[in-house]
Design a protein around this motif. Structure first.
Motif, PDB file in Angstrom:
ATOM      1  N   ALA A   1       3.712   6.424  -5.016  1.00  0.00           N
ATOM      2  CA  ALA A   1       3.373   6.691  -6.433  1.00  0.00           C
ATOM      3  C   ALA A   1       2.305   8.049  -6.768  1.00  0.00           C
ATOM      4  O   ALA A   1       2.665   8.735  -7.828  1.00  0.00           O
ATOM      5  CB  ALA A   1       2.930   5.466  -7.161  1.00  0.00           C
ATOM      6  N   GLY A   2       1.553   8.123  -5.609  1.00  0.00           N
ATOM      7  CA  GLY A   2       0.525   8.880  -5.929  1.00  0.00           C
ATOM      8  C   GLY A   2       0.987  10.564  -6.169  1.00  0.00           C
ATOM      9  O   GLY A   2       0.753  11.193  -7.252  1.00  0.00           O
TER      10      GLY A   2
ATOM     11  N   ALA B   1       1.794   2.627  -3.354  1.00  0.00           N
ATOM     12  CA  ALA B   1       0.913   3.201  -4.045  1.00  0.00           C
ATOM     13  C   ALA B   1       0.790   4.792  -3.541  1.00  0.00           C
ATOM     14  O   ALA B   1       0.587   5.947  -4.399  1.00  0.00           O
ATOM     15  CB  ALA B   1      -0.721   2.669  -3.721  1.00  0.00           C
ATOM     16  N   SER B   2       0.972   4.875  -2.253  1.00  0.00           N
ATOM     17  CA  SER B   2       1.218   6.383  -1.679  1.00  0.00           C
ATOM     18  C   SER B   2       1.998   7.057  -2.219  1.00  0.00           C
ATOM     19  O   SER B   2       2.012   8.351  -2.441  1.00  0.00           O
ATOM     20  CB  SER B   2       1.245   6.134  -0.075  1.00  0.00           C
TER      21      SER B   2
ATOM     22  N   ASP C   1       3.371  -2.516  -6.719  1.00  0.00           N
ATOM     23  CA  ASP C   1       2.180  -2.459  -5.810  1.00  0.00           C
ATOM     24  C   ASP C   1       1.210  -3.436  -6.628  1.00  0.00           C
ATOM     25  O   ASP C   1       0.440  -4.226  -5.843  1.00  0.00           O
ATOM     26  CB  ASP C   1       1.593  -1.363  -5.475  1.00  0.00           C
ATOM     27  N   HIS C   2       0.855  -3.441  -7.790  1.00  0.00           N
ATOM     28  CA  HIS C   2      -0.089  -4.229  -8.735  1.00  0.00           C
ATOM     29  C   HIS C   2       0.185  -5.686  -8.321  1.00  0.00           C
ATOM     30  O   HIS C   2      -0.583  -6.276  -7.903  1.00  0.00           O
ATOM     31  CB  HIS C   2       0.255  -3.782 -10.072  1.00  0.00           C
TER      32      HIS C   2
ATOM     33  N   ALA D   1       4.051   1.725  -9.293  1.00  0.00           N
ATOM     34  CA  ALA D   1       2.511   1.225  -9.454  1.00  0.00           C
ATOM     35  C   ALA D   1       2.630  -0.292  -9.718  1.00  0.00           C
ATOM     36  O   ALA D   1       1.773  -0.944  -9.195  1.00  0.00           O
ATOM     37  CB  ALA D   1       1.931   1.897 -10.546  1.00  0.00           C
ATOM     38  N   HIS D   2       3.481  -0.734 -10.665  1.00  0.00           N
ATOM     39  CA  HIS D   2       3.525  -2.202 -10.988  1.00  0.00           C
ATOM     40  C   HIS D   2       4.038  -2.992  -9.797  1.00  0.00           C
ATOM     41  O   HIS D   2       3.341  -4.246  -9.770  1.00  0.00           O
ATOM     42  CB  HIS D   2       4.306  -2.377 -12.208  1.00  0.00           C
TER      43      HIS D   2
ATOM     44  N   HIS E   1       5.007   4.553 -12.809  1.00  0.00           N
ATOM     45  CA  HIS E   1       4.480   3.451 -13.492  1.00  0.00           C
ATOM     46  C   HIS E   1       5.360   2.168 -13.006  1.00  0.00           C
ATOM     47  O   HIS E   1       4.543   1.146 -12.242  1.00  0.00           O
ATOM     48  CB  HIS E   1       5.175   3.217 -15.118  1.00  0.00           C
TER      49      HIS E   1
ATOM     50  N   MET F   1       0.815  -1.137  -0.099  1.00  0.00           N
ATOM     51  CA  MET F   1      -0.043  -0.050  -0.087  1.00  0.00           C
ATOM     52  C   MET F   1       1.012   1.160  -0.128  1.00  0.00           C
ATOM     53  O   MET F   1       0.512   2.193  -0.465  1.00  0.00           O
ATOM     54  CB  MET F   1      -0.879  -0.099   1.036  1.00  0.00           C
TER      55      MET F   1
ATOM     56  N   HIS G   1      -2.657  -8.091  -6.106  1.00  0.00           N
ATOM     57  CA  HIS G   1      -3.399  -8.942  -6.943  1.00  0.00           C
ATOM     58  C   HIS G   1      -2.686 -10.170  -6.902  1.00  0.00           C
ATOM     59  O   HIS G   1      -2.901 -11.087  -7.735  1.00  0.00           O
ATOM     60  CB  HIS G   1      -3.330  -8.534  -8.330  1.00  0.00           C
ATOM     61  N   GLY G   2      -1.984 -10.538  -5.688  1.00  0.00           N
ATOM     62  CA  GLY G   2      -1.634 -11.887  -5.533  1.00  0.00           C
ATOM     63  C   GLY G   2      -0.301 -12.036  -6.329  1.00  0.00           C
ATOM     64  O   GLY G   2      -0.138 -11.548  -7.537  1.00  0.00           O
ATOM     65  N   SER G   3       0.480 -13.099  -5.600  1.00  0.00           N
ATOM     66  CA  SER G   3       1.532 -13.551  -6.404  1.00  0.00           C
ATOM     67  C   SER G   3       1.455 -14.950  -6.590  1.00  0.00           C
ATOM     68  O   SER G   3       0.597 -15.679  -6.146  1.00  0.00           O
ATOM     69  CB  SER G   3       2.958 -13.075  -5.331  1.00  0.00           C
TER      70      SER G   3
END
Lengths: 217, 132
Positions: free
Chosen positions: B7-8, B4-5, B24-25, B21-22, B18, B1, B29-31
């Protein structure tokens, strides 16, 4: 965090053209290029959950009213149900692999895992149809007793969901094939991912409550 | 998380944001590990109830019923966490709130139906037996 996401949402709402929406996607660093699609889809799943709750409640109430007909013990073939369960479980993990390949941007591998998921889904529906056909052949039709009406409605509704999930899966595979892993397709694949895993969750309830508990009684 | 903060505010620097973001992505979304953990747990939590029922291991139907219900609840939680990536933070907590609300309704629907219909059946019982 709250103010942060509000600010980001404002950016998302302002950004109507594709360039801005991509920026929003990157900046937020989460899976939804267009705001709250994921939350909306989650709410749909929750409403679907309520449909299944009603069907489970119906089954719980009338599940023992056999009308002197066959009982779960006479009808259910647990090895077949175990096989069916494994099909759905395998399809869940292969969908997970497809999502991981999507994240890494490997289109072909993503498509391959989606295809495998679809095949497991088809195997699940096929086994379920075989089971239904077998039951009906034995005279255990939905009209036979309240138990069988509730059984066919509950399991059939789940099977219908899986069938439509497969249709959706094939549609998305065509779209991914034609347009690639663009943000829109990623969003759609994520929605289907939630739908697919949600159906597996419902199936846990079905095999435990209907099949296993049914044989116990 | 935190990725993301970070990256914001840096959204102006596209390439940088980018990458962050990736990172965090993948997390949200699981590994591979997450999916495999969920899968292995699910296989175990599915296999045990089937073995308990098919082998009649416990020798007591009521007890077996309670145990397999327990396994189902645990497996649903496992699926929620590892496959549906449920957590208290996604969408600012709205998904978990919707889930709690839905679960409340589900519990009311199930227990309410069973409770009411059980009493109805009880009250119908003498007549039922009489007709037999």
């Amino acid at each position: 965090m709250a103010s942060h996401s509000i600010a980001m949402n404002a950016v998302g709402a302002a950004g109507k053209n594709p360039v801005d929406s991509t920026a929003f996607y990157d900046a937020k660093g989460e899976h939804h290029p267009e705001g709250s699609t994921m939350l909306g889809f989650w709410l749909y799943l929750m409403s679907d959950c309520l449909i299944f709750a009603a069907l489970f409640a119906t089954y719980a109430v009338v599940g023992r009213n056999y009308a002197a007909g066959p009982s779960p013990k006479d009808l259910f073939d647990l090895p077949l149900v175990a096989l069916n369960t494994s099909m759905l479980l395998f399809s869940s993990i292969t969908y997970g692999f497809a999502m991981l390949e999507m994240e890494r941007g490997y289109l072909a591998r993503c498509q391959l895992w989606l295809a495998v998921t679809g095949l497991f889904g088809i195997a699940f529906v096929g086994l379920e149809l075989y089971e239904f056909q077998h039951l009906i052949h034995e005279g255990a039709t939905p009209q036979r007793s309240a138990f069988l009406s509730a059984f066919f409605t509950l399991v059939g509704t789940h099977g219908l969901h899986v069938t439509l999930g497969i249709v959706w899966l094939v549609t998305l595979m065509v779209q991914v094939h034609r347009r690639g892993l663009v943000p829109e397709n990623k969003r759609r694949l994520l929605c289907l991912s939630m739908f697919w895993h949600f159906l597996d969750v419902i199936w846990i309830g079905v095999f435990t409550f209907v099949y296993l508990m049914g044989v116990l009684q | 998380m935190s990725a993301a903060s970070n990256a914001g505010p840096a959204s102006g620097h596209d390439a940088h944001a980018h990458d962050a973001a990736h990172g965090d992505h993948g997390e949200s979304h699981g590994s591979f590990k997450g999916y495999m953990t969920g899968f292995v747990l699910s296989v175990i939590l599915t296999a045990i109830p089937f073995i308990l029922v098919m082998g009649d291991v416990l020798g007591n139907d009521r007890l077996t019923g309670l145990v397999i219900m327990g396994f189902a609840v645990v497996q649903i939680v496992v699926h929620m966490i590892y496959f549906l990536h449920m957590n208290t933070k996604s969408e600012g907590g709205w998904t978990i709130l919707a889930l709690i609300f839905t679960l409340t309704l589900v519990i009311i629907t199930l227990t309410g139906s069973l409770w009411v219909m059980y009493h109805l059946n009880t009250n119908m019982m003498p007549m039922h037996m009489h007709t037999r």
